[in-house]
Design an enzyme around this catalytic site. Structure first.
Site, PDB file in Angstrom:
ATOM      1  N   ARG A 388      69.939  16.231  88.662  1.00 32.88           N
ATOM      2  CA  ARG A 388      70.701  15.176  87.989  1.00 32.88           C
ATOM      3  C   ARG A 388      72.096  15.006  88.585  1.00 32.88           C
ATOM      4  O   ARG A 388      72.854  14.132  88.160  1.00 32.88           O
ATOM      5  CB  ARG A 388      70.834  15.486  86.490  1.00 32.88           C
ATOM      6  CG  ARG A 388      69.528  15.675  85.763  1.00 32.88           C
ATOM      7  CD  ARG A 388      69.762  16.272  84.367  1.00 32.88           C
ATOM      8  NE  ARG A 388      70.474  15.386  83.498  1.00 32.88           N
ATOM      9  CZ  ARG A 388      69.913  14.657  82.518  1.00 32.88           C
ATOM     10  NH1 ARG A 388      68.605  14.711  82.327  1.00 32.88           N
ATOM     11  NH2 ARG A 388      70.626  13.880  81.756  1.00 32.88           N
ATOM     12  N   TYR A 391      73.904  11.721  89.773  1.00 32.45           N
ATOM     13  CA  TYR A 391      74.485  10.846  88.753  1.00 32.45           C
ATOM     14  C   TYR A 391      75.710  11.500  88.111  1.00 32.45           C
ATOM     15  O   TYR A 391      76.783  10.890  88.040  1.00 32.45           O
ATOM     16  CB  TYR A 391      73.436  10.533  87.692  1.00 32.45           C
ATOM     17  CG  TYR A 391      73.889   9.548  86.642  1.00 32.45           C
ATOM     18  CD1 TYR A 391      74.164   8.219  86.969  1.00 32.45           C
ATOM     19  CD2 TYR A 391      74.050   9.936  85.311  1.00 32.45           C
ATOM     20  CE1 TYR A 391      74.574   7.315  86.017  1.00 32.45           C
ATOM     21  CE2 TYR A 391      74.456   9.039  84.350  1.00 32.45           C
ATOM     22  CZ  TYR A 391      74.725   7.732  84.700  1.00 32.45           C
ATOM     23  OH  TYR A 391      75.135   6.833  83.741  1.00 32.45           O
ATOM     24  N   ASP A 392      75.560  12.779  87.664  1.00 34.87           N
ATOM     25  CA  ASP A 392      76.649  13.465  86.979  1.00 34.87           C
ATOM     26  C   ASP A 392      77.886  13.589  87.865  1.00 34.87           C
ATOM     27  O   ASP A 392      78.988  13.177  87.494  1.00 34.87           O
ATOM     28  CB  ASP A 392      76.203  14.868  86.543  1.00 34.87           C
ATOM     29  CG  ASP A 392      74.976  14.841  85.648  1.00 34.87           C
ATOM     30  OD1 ASP A 392      74.485  13.735  85.354  1.00 34.87           O
ATOM     31  OD2 ASP A 392      74.500  15.923  85.257  1.00 34.87           O
ATOM     32  N   ARG A 432      64.320   7.010  79.170  1.00 37.85           N
ATOM     33  CA  ARG A 432      65.276   7.362  78.124  1.00 37.85           C
ATOM     34  C   ARG A 432      64.557   7.423  76.785  1.00 37.85           C
ATOM     35  O   ARG A 432      63.658   6.625  76.508  1.00 37.85           O
ATOM     36  CB  ARG A 432      66.440   6.376  78.122  1.00 37.85           C
ATOM     37  CG  ARG A 432      67.386   6.639  79.286  1.00 37.85           C
ATOM     38  CD  ARG A 432      68.587   5.731  79.289  1.00 37.85           C
ATOM     39  NE  ARG A 432      68.294   4.422  79.865  1.00 37.85           N
ATOM     40  CZ  ARG A 432      69.216   3.545  80.237  1.00 37.85           C
ATOM     41  NH1 ARG A 432      70.492   3.846  80.086  1.00 37.85           N
ATOM     42  NH2 ARG A 432      68.873   2.389  80.752  1.00 37.85           N
ATOM     43  N   SER A 435      63.850   4.279  74.219  1.00 41.22           N
ATOM     44  CA  SER A 435      62.901   3.289  74.733  1.00 41.22           C
ATOM     45  C   SER A 435      61.515   3.896  74.875  1.00 41.22           C
ATOM     46  O   SER A 435      60.498   3.226  74.604  1.00 41.22           O
ATOM     47  CB  SER A 435      63.389   2.751  76.075  1.00 41.22           C
ATOM     48  OG  SER A 435      63.591   3.808  76.998  1.00 41.22           O
ATOM     49  N   PRO A 452      62.724  21.978  73.744  1.00 36.80           N
ATOM     50  CA  PRO A 452      62.169  22.517  72.501  1.00 36.80           C
ATOM     51  C   PRO A 452      62.152  21.526  71.336  1.00 36.80           C
ATOM     52  O   PRO A 452      61.679  21.837  70.261  1.00 36.80           O
ATOM     53  CB  PRO A 452      63.114  23.687  72.211  1.00 36.80           C
ATOM     54  CG  PRO A 452      64.435  23.228  72.739  1.00 36.80           C
ATOM     55  CD  PRO A 452      64.120  22.434  73.970  1.00 36.80           C
ATOM     56  N   THR A 454      64.785  20.555  69.762  1.00 31.48           N
ATOM     57  CA  THR A 454      66.012  20.744  68.960  1.00 31.48           C
ATOM     58  C   THR A 454      67.248  20.226  69.688  1.00 31.48           C
ATOM     59  O   THR A 454      68.344  20.238  69.122  1.00 31.48           O
ATOM     60  CB  THR A 454      66.213  22.229  68.643  1.00 31.48           C
ATOM     61  OG1 THR A 454      66.226  22.974  69.875  1.00 31.48           O
ATOM     62  CG2 THR A 454      65.096  22.744  67.749  1.00 31.48           C
ATOM     63  N   PRO A 518      70.607  18.505  78.969  1.00 31.85           N
ATOM     64  CA  PRO A 518      71.625  19.055  78.064  1.00 31.85           C
ATOM     65  C   PRO A 518      71.040  19.408  76.698  1.00 31.85           C
ATOM     66  O   PRO A 518      70.192  18.698  76.165  1.00 31.85           O
ATOM     67  CB  PRO A 518      72.652  17.921  77.948  1.00 31.85           C
ATOM     68  CG  PRO A 518      72.432  17.078  79.156  1.00 31.85           C
ATOM     69  CD  PRO A 518      70.967  17.160  79.442  1.00 31.85           C
TER      70      PRO A 518
END
Length: 561
Positions: A388, A391-392, A432, A435, A452, A454, A518
């Protein structure tokens, strides 16, 4: 064909100077000196000094008058019979005249914005002779006080009490003037200290020209975010026209995309806006802008922001970059080029035409945060070599470029760190979560929750996001500012909400997660609320049905009655 002076020319990198006329270029050189601090601060300082000097003038003039008219009768002592009182009168009269001259100089500096000398030298010069006149007053009034004490209790004061009282008043007014001059000297010391600290960040050059000394400022960056002493570039001359008020020309890069097209809708509602959209249609679509195609205030350009762009605009909303993991992982090199080279080109354009530029950065700059919720002061926890990272880290570099251009070139910048956004016109199955869930629920497929389940996200409806971006652009705060909805949901909670609102019959299943996902994401929007007066209005349960309606139309799946 001759190019219009209103259009910027130039070549690669977006850095070639524009042939547009600049007001400063034809301005004759001044015979005086600009300040190394802002003109506004210099005027405030001189105004404060003017007030103190006026008060000192009143005290010294009153002291002189009281001493001059002191004789009260034929038997009264005369002030000119005493050396000390003559000293008091002459000293206060000299200081009063000097105060008048200094007040005139202060008024000229306030009105012109210049000093006769470089302001550090000017301040030391003023401080020097102000000290001389301060000690002159102090000596005279001390001498007069000593004589007045000696006369107390003598026949001269017993028989002519009015003379002694008026003498005491004159000396007291002189001391008041002395105190005021000491206060002026303290102000000079404070200004000298400030100027010396400022000069640590400034390179000053003195150039000899035919007109005499000309003071030029080469101001380097201030260390803190958003601080700069360099003035922003001049906008188009049309902005200063007295007889013609041009529309605001606004460039939106990535304007055919999800958020960009909604932003264009809002901007086009203002009849004073002309909107130019630039998009390469990698993730955007002309269908998102079909209502504006052909409109006289709208222009659509197929262009890749990694290449220089030659247009004349007043504001730039820089949204161009794939934001979905599926798209930005598809060509990671292209993604980071869009973030770095695209931002460089837009900053070069902003520098050339004097435009204000807003960058839509992302909550991904926080990475997998160790602080919750995330404030703008948090530096993040990002894997620089992960899948990632294109992008980050690309967005982090884009923010760096924005502030470097701001500090070095005076570009007016705004940075928004946008969090998860949803709404109509999102790409179906773009990876995403909102969507994905809505498309799956409409098709009757199982909702796939990545383990998970959560992990948390915050979801902001697109109309709220657009409102925040416009407020940031029109406001005075540089940013970065978080724009997002602080309502936090786990992925399981989101799946349950979509299932309840769209299709209660679908199942929720778990699938493997993607790398570097994240664990939690929630914005602290304190700055947005306090500085922009912004907060989200649309709740998730109200926004999902609006997005469902759009998806059903595009998927041609009617809602069951």
């Amino acid at each position: 064909m001759r190019q219009s002076p209103l259009r910027n020319g130039g070549g690669g990198g977006g850095e070639t100077p524009s042939p547009r006329p600049r007001i400063q270029q034809n301005t004759p050189p001044h015979h005086h000196f600009h300040s190394t601090v802002s003109v506004q601060k210099l005027r405030r300082f001189n105004t404060l000094i003017l007030v103190f000097r006026f008060a000192a003038f009143c005290s010294s003039a009153a002291a002189s008058v009281f001493m001059l008219v002191n004789p009260r009768g034929p038997d009264s002592p005369r002030w000119y019979d005493f050396d000390a009182f003559r000293f008091v009168l002459v000293a206060n009269a000299i200081v009063a005249v000097y105060s008048l001259f200094e007040m005139g100089a202060s008024v000229w500096e306030i009105s012109s914005g210049f000093t006769l000398l470089p302001e550090i030298i000017q301040v030391w010069f003023d401080f020097g002779h102000d000290q001389v006149f301060t000690y002159l007053l102090l000596s005279a009034d001390s001498t007069g006080t000593e004589l007045a004490r000696t006369m107390q209790g003598t026949d001269k004061c017993k028989n002519n009490n009015a003379f002694c009282v008026q003498t005491d008043i004159s000396i007291a007014l002189g001391f008041a003037g002395t105190q005021l001059w000491q206060d002026i000297n303290r102000l000079f010391f404070s200004f000298i200290e400030f100027s010396l600290r400022t000069s640590e960040h400034a390179n000053t050059n003195y150039m000899w020209s035919r007109s005499g000394f000309q003071f030029q400022e080469g101001i380097s960056a201030m260390a803190s975010n958003g601080q700069t002493t360099k003035s922003p570039p001049s906008p188009s001359p049309l902005r200063n026209s007295k007889f013609f008020q041009a529309n605001m020309r606004i460039l939106v890069t990535g304007g055919a995309g999800f958020i960009g097209s909604h932003l264009v809708d809002r901007l086009m509602q203002n009849e004073k806006n002309e909107v130019i959209v630039v998009d390469n249609y990698f993730t955007g679509s002309k269908d998102n802008l079909k209502q504006w195609i052909g409109h006289p205030r709208f222009e659509l350009i197929r262009h890749d922001v990694t290449e220089p762009l030659l247009v004349e605009v007043d504001q730039i909303y820089h949204l161009a970059c794939p934001a979905s993991p599926i798209f930005y992982k598809y060509n990671p090199v292209k993604t980071i080029k869009t973030n770095v080279m695209g931002t460089l080109n837009m900053l070069g354009l902003a520098k050339r035409v004097g435009a204000r530029i807003l960058l839509t950065s992302t909550s991904e700059v926080y990475g997998d945060p160790l602080v919750h919720p995330q404030e703008e002061s948090y530096w993040g926890n990002v894997n620089p070599i992960g899948v990632r990272s294109c992008y980050d880290e690309g967005k982090r570099v884009a923010e760096t470029l924005m502030f470097d251009y701001h500090r070095q070139h005076g570009i007016e910048i705004r940075i928004a760190r946008i969090f998860n956004t949803y709404g109509p016109r999102m790409n179906i199955d773009d990876g995403r979560v909102v969507s994905n869930f809505i498309a799956q629920a409409i098709r009757g497929e199982s909702l796939t929750v990545q383990l998970p389940g959560t992990q948390t996200r915050s979801f902001c409806y697109v109309s709220d996001m657009v409102d925040g971006l416009i407020r940031l652009m029109e406001g005075d705060n540089t940013g970065p500012i978080n724009i997002g909805n602080p309502g936090e949901f786990t992925m399981v909670e989101l799946a349950e909400t979509v299932k309840e609102l769209i299709n209660p019959d679908v199942k929720i299943i778990s699938v493997e997660n993607t790398p570097d996902d994240p664990r939690q994401r929630k914005p602290d929007i304190t700055k947005a609320t306090e500085l922009l007066g912004w907060e989200p209005k649309v709740k998730l349960r109200d926004g999902v049905p609006l997005m469902e309606e759009d998806f059903r139309q595009r998927l041609a799946v009617p809602k069951k009655v």
